[in-house]
Design a protein around this motif. Structure first.
Motif, short mmCIF file in Angstrom:
data_model
loop_
_atom_site.label_atom_id
_atom_site.label_comp_id
_atom_site.label_asym_id
_atom_site.label_seq_id
_atom_site.Cartn_x
_atom_site.Cartn_y
_atom_site.Cartn_z
N LYS A 1 4.96 30.48 61.73
CA LYS A 1 4.43 29.46 62.18
C LYS A 1 5.40 28.74 63.29
O LYS A 1 5.33 28.69 64.49
CB LYS A 1 3.96 28.16 61.44
CG LYS A 1 3.12 27.32 62.08
CD LYS A 1 2.58 26.20 61.08
CE LYS A 1 1.37 25.40 61.65
NZ LYS A 1 0.69 24.91 60.82
N ARG A 2 6.66 28.61 62.60
CA ARG A 2 7.84 28.03 63.48
C ARG A 2 8.10 29.08 64.63
O ARG A 2 8.50 28.39 65.90
CB ARG A 2 9.16 27.95 62.59
CG ARG A 2 8.99 26.55 61.85
CD ARG A 2 10.39 26.18 61.19
NE ARG A 2 10.93 27.06 60.31
CZ ARG A 2 10.59 27.39 58.99
NH1 ARG A 2 9.79 26.64 58.47
NH2 ARG A 2 11.18 28.28 58.40
N GLN B 1 6.38 31.03 65.95
CA GLN B 1 5.25 31.38 66.95
C GLN B 1 5.19 29.97 67.90
O GLN B 1 5.09 30.05 69.18
CB GLN B 1 3.81 31.41 66.48
CG GLN B 1 3.64 32.88 66.10
CD GLN B 1 3.62 33.67 67.27
OE1 GLN B 1 3.18 33.31 68.45
NE2 GLN B 1 4.28 34.85 67.03
N THR B 2 5.62 28.76 67.30
CA THR B 2 5.88 27.52 67.93
C THR B 2 6.81 27.65 68.87
O THR B 2 6.79 27.17 69.95
CB THR B 2 5.79 26.56 66.95
OG1 THR B 2 4.71 26.42 66.17
CG2 THR B 2 5.87 24.99 67.50
N GLY C 1 -0.58 29.20 71.07
CA GLY C 1 -0.76 27.92 70.18
C GLY C 1 -1.85 27.74 69.17
O GLY C 1 -1.57 27.40 68.04
N ALA D 1 -0.34 29.90 66.32
CA ALA D 1 0.73 29.24 65.57
C ALA D 1 -0.04 28.36 64.67
O ALA D 1 0.61 28.29 63.47
CB ALA D 1 1.67 28.55 66.76
N GLN D 2 -0.88 27.43 65.12
CA GLN D 2 -1.55 26.84 64.37
C GLN D 2 -2.22 27.36 62.88
O GLN D 2 -2.31 26.93 62.12
CB GLN D 2 -2.48 25.57 64.94
CG GLN D 2 -1.80 24.65 65.82
CD GLN D 2 -2.73 23.77 66.58
OE1 GLN D 2 -3.93 24.14 66.39
NE2 GLN D 2 -2.28 22.89 67.21
#
Length: 63
Positions: free
Chosen positions: A34-35, A37-38, A22, A25-26
């Motif tokens: 980012k998408r 990893q989220t 998390g 991702a941030q």
């Protein structure tokens, strides 16, 4: 559906991995990365929740 056993220690390790994922991702600047990893984080959180629930049910039925 195939099943595997995940110990309580392994669930804890997966929870820590989810926290790290998390944070990663941030911190990513690339929107696509980012998408991705989220999305992986959401899958990991689902697996952790199911494993945690299965372990709790097993503990209750053993008692």
């Amino acid at each position: 559906m195939a099943s595997i056993e995940i110990s309580a220690v392994e669930v804890l390790a997966l929870k820590k991995l989810a926290l790290i994922n998390g944070a990663l991702a941030q911190s990513l600047g690339n929107a696509q990365a980012k998408r991705e990893q989220t999305s992986l984080l959401l899958v990991l959180m689902d697996v952790v929740a199911r494993a945690d629930l299965a372990n709790r049910v097993e503990e209750i039925t053993r008692a």
